[in-house]
Design a protein around this motif. Sequence first.
Motif, PDB file in Angstrom:
ATOM      1  N   LEU B  59       0.833  -1.197   0.000  1.00 13.69           N
ATOM      2  CA  LEU B  59       0.000   0.000   0.000  1.00 13.69           C
ATOM      3  C   LEU B  59       0.872   1.254   0.000  1.00 13.69           C
ATOM      4  N   ASP B  62       2.007   1.972  -3.429  1.00 14.66           N
ATOM      5  CA  ASP B  62       0.924   2.572  -4.207  1.00 14.66           C
ATOM      6  C   ASP B  62       0.716   4.042  -3.836  1.00 14.66           C
ATOM      7  N   LEU B  63       0.759   4.305  -2.527  1.00 10.83           N
ATOM      8  CA  LEU B  63       0.494   5.674  -2.092  1.00 10.83           C
ATOM      9  C   LEU B  63       1.639   6.604  -2.483  1.00 10.83           C
ATOM     10  N   ARG B  65       3.334   6.216  -5.183  1.00 12.55           N
ATOM     11  CA  ARG B  65       3.078   6.460  -6.603  1.00 12.55           C
ATOM     12  C   ARG B  65       2.038   7.572  -6.758  1.00 12.55           C
TER      13      ARG B  65
END
Lengths: 184, 160
Positions: B59, B62-63, B65
Motif C-alpha cells: 500500500l 501505491d500511495l 506512486r
Amino acid sequence: MKTRFLAPLMIFGAMVGLFYFALMQIGQGDYNPRDIPSPLINQAAPAFDLPAVTSDGSVSSAVFAQHQVSLFNVWASWCVACRQEHPFLMDLARRGEVPIYGLNYKDERADAIQWLNRHGDPYVTSGFDLRGDVGIDWGVYGVPETFVIDGNGMVRYKHVGPLGPESWEKKMKPVIDRLKAESS
Amino acid sequence: MKQWLTALALLVWLPLAGAAIDARPFEDPEQENRYRQLTEELRCTVCQNQNLADSNAELAVDLRRKVYEMVQEGQSDDQITNYMVARYGDFVLYRPPMEPATYLLWFGPALLLLIGSISLVVFIRRRMAVSVADSDELSSDERQRLEHLVGADSKKGGQR
C-alpha cells in the motif's frame, strides 16, 4: 505517610488492570489497536466503474442504489484472512439477508477466478481493481474489509478484518437491521 | 583484503539502497523535495509506525506512486494531504491537526515534563530541608547514643 512505600505497587497494580482490560477487549474483538476510524462513514460511497472479475461486464458504484442495504467486501486470492472469512460470506449469501458485492483488490484475474471456483462465489459480482486505485479511494489498508452501504449510496459502517458469526451478530447486523427499518 | 573492502563498501551502500526504493525521475528538484517531505510526513496505514517513505508495504508503494503523480500534476501540498485525509482520516498525518481530540497528544508530553519537574523540585526541596535540620544539632536521642558509643570506646582504650 507510612503507606507511601505502597505507591509503586499500586501504580503497578493499576497498570496491570489497564493492560488486562485492553487485552480482554482485544480478545473479544471489541477493540483492535490497529483500527483506523474511517472518514468515509456517513459519506457518499466513493464512485467507481470497474470490469467485473467473472464476466465481460462491469461493476459500478451505482449498484448500491438498487438495494436497501448492501455489503461491499474487499478481498483477494493472496489474502489469508479472506480465506478464513470466506465460509462465513458463503453462509451469508445463502441466507440472502443482504446482497454482497466484492472488490477484488490487487489480484491476478486468473487467480481470482480460480479462487471463486474452488471456494464458491458469495458475491453478486466483484469489481476487478488491478492497480488498487479504487482501494485507495475507499481507504482500504487491511484486506479483508467490509463496508455497509445504504440505499442512498452512503457508507454507514466499516469492518476491518475477517467477518465471522460473532462480529456479524455484535456489530454489523444491528447496523443493517436499523438501516432496513429506517428505509422501509 | 579485497573482500574486506567489498564488504565495507556494501555496508556503506546499504542504507542508501534502502532510501531509494523506487527511482522516480523528477525534472524539478523543488518537486522532488516536496515529494520527499510529503512521503516522510504521511503515515503508512499498514505498518503503522512507519511513514510512506520508509515502508515497503504494498500500500505504501501505491500511495508513494499516488503522491508522485499528484506532485507531477502540480497539486499543492495541501491538496495532496487533503486527498489522503479524505481516504484514511487524520491518522495518516504524523502531525495531526490541533483539535479537542488531539489536545492530549499535543500537550501530553509538555504536561508530563511539567509534572516531572515539579515533583523533582519538591523532592529536592524536602531533601534539603531535612538535611539542614539534621546537620546543626543532634537530638537528645542521638547525643545519648553518641556518648554511649564514645564512652564504650574510651573504656576499651583504658583497659589496654
